[in-house]
Design an enzyme around this catalytic site. Structure first.
Site, mmCIF file in Angstrom:
data_model
loop_
_atom_site.group_PDB
_atom_site.id
_atom_site.type_symbol
_atom_site.label_atom_id
_atom_site.label_comp_id
_atom_site.label_asym_id
_atom_site.label_seq_id
_atom_site.Cartn_x
_atom_site.Cartn_y
_atom_site.Cartn_z
ATOM 1 N N ASP A 217 0.780 -1.066 -0.025
ATOM 2 C CA ASP A 217 -0.029 0.013 -0.031
ATOM 3 C C ASP A 217 0.942 1.329 0.049
ATOM 4 O OD1 ASP A 217 -2.355 1.330 0.152
ATOM 5 O OD2 ASP A 217 -2.418 1.503 2.250
ATOM 6 N N ASP A 234 3.237 2.233 8.331
ATOM 7 C CA ASP A 234 1.973 1.531 8.002
ATOM 8 C C ASP A 234 2.563 0.459 7.109
ATOM 9 O OD1 ASP A 234 0.728 3.484 9.177
ATOM 10 O OD2 ASP A 234 0.044 4.668 7.344
#
Length: 286
Positions: A217, A234
């Site tokens: 991502d 993340d």
């Protein structure tokens, strides 16, 4: 002008075993919550009454309080601060950690997390075979996955927040920020030297891939500038290169990164970036 220095490879240990088993059973936090002794109840009430912590029922169940209580007992958290960010899957708070260092406390929602999206990244990862469809186990696996991915990324020479501790659905890690607030995303800063920044990001992606990981991502929204360095954040959804969707995720990461730096004036294609990451360019320069 920032140089966005890479972490020297001789500062990093050899990446860990990508098939390392990740524990997803009940933790001490669950046992603390079930016991609910006087000290735990006093802690729970104190946290719920703390305005700056902004307790929400969708985030904090008794076992989450138990996780925070255990992290305090273990010395990973000394005092709580305020919120850094809130999201559909997790809230992030500042806290004072060991030796007066500021840390980030990421609290994943058990009830409100997007179960379907999480399963898409966990299914096919050899570290999480057989977890079934139990939502709690999926979320707990996700948190431990993020801790494991952060650890492996650092071992591979990628600048990410240092993982400090994990307990149930709570992750404690290095806080990237200053007194003025959190580190800025690449999307929020004016890049003075986009070509050098691109080279650093591409090398990070290559090192992750060499360590058996694909971010999954990656974009300008989870690359941040802290001091003169770029960090990747993340990593909860990062998968091993053996995941059935690993190449699809890598292609998407390459498209996102190439598109962003293209908008910054650095001419690069997703195909060129992918070739560098997987080693098709050998040791060629950018």
């Amino acid at each position: 002008m920032p140089e966005y220095r890479l972490l020297d490879t001789d500062e990093a240990e050899h990446p860990g075993d990508e098939f390392e088993e990740v524990e997803i059973e009940d933790t001490e936090a669950d046992r603390i919550a079930r016991k609910r002794d006087r000290e735990f109840n006093e802690f729970r009430k104190r946290i719920k009454d703390t305005e700056q912590f902004k307790v929400e029922d969708s985030v904090f169940d008794d076992a989450t309080f138990g996780a925070l209580y255990k992290l305090v007992q273990d010395g990973h958290i000394v005092a709580f601060g305020g919120p850094i960010s809130t999201g559909k899957e997790a809230n992030v708070y500042t806290a004072l950690g060991d030796e007066d260092t500021e840390v980030a406390v990421k609290v994943y929602r058990i009830n409100a997390s997007d179960f379907t999206d999480m399963r898409g990244y966990l299914d096919g990862d050899p570290r999480f075979q057989g977890i079934g469809s139990d939502k709690k186990k999926v979320v707990l696996a996700w948190v431990r996955k993020e801790f494991a991915n952060l650890s492996r990324a650092r071992q591979a020479g990628v600048l990410v927040p240092e993982p400090i501790a994990v307990e149930r659905n709570v992750l404690v890690m290095e806080y990237l920020g200053t007194e003025e607030g959190r580190a800025k995303r690449l999307s929020e800063v004016n890049l003075e030297n986009p070509e050098t920044a691109y080279e650093v990001v591409a090398e990070y992606m290559r090192r992750l891939h060499d360590a058996g990981l694909v971010h999954g991502d990656l974009s300008e929204y989870n690359l941040v500038v802290h001091g003169d360095h770029i960090y990747v954040i993340d990593l909860g959804q990062a998968v091993t290169v053996h995941h059935p969707n690993a190449e699809e995720f890598l292609d998407r990461d390459c498209e996102n990164v190439a598109a962003f730096f293209g908008r910054q004036g650095h001419d690069v294609t997703a195909d060129e970036l992918k070739s560098y990451i997987v080693g098709e360019d050998g040791e060629d320069e950018f």
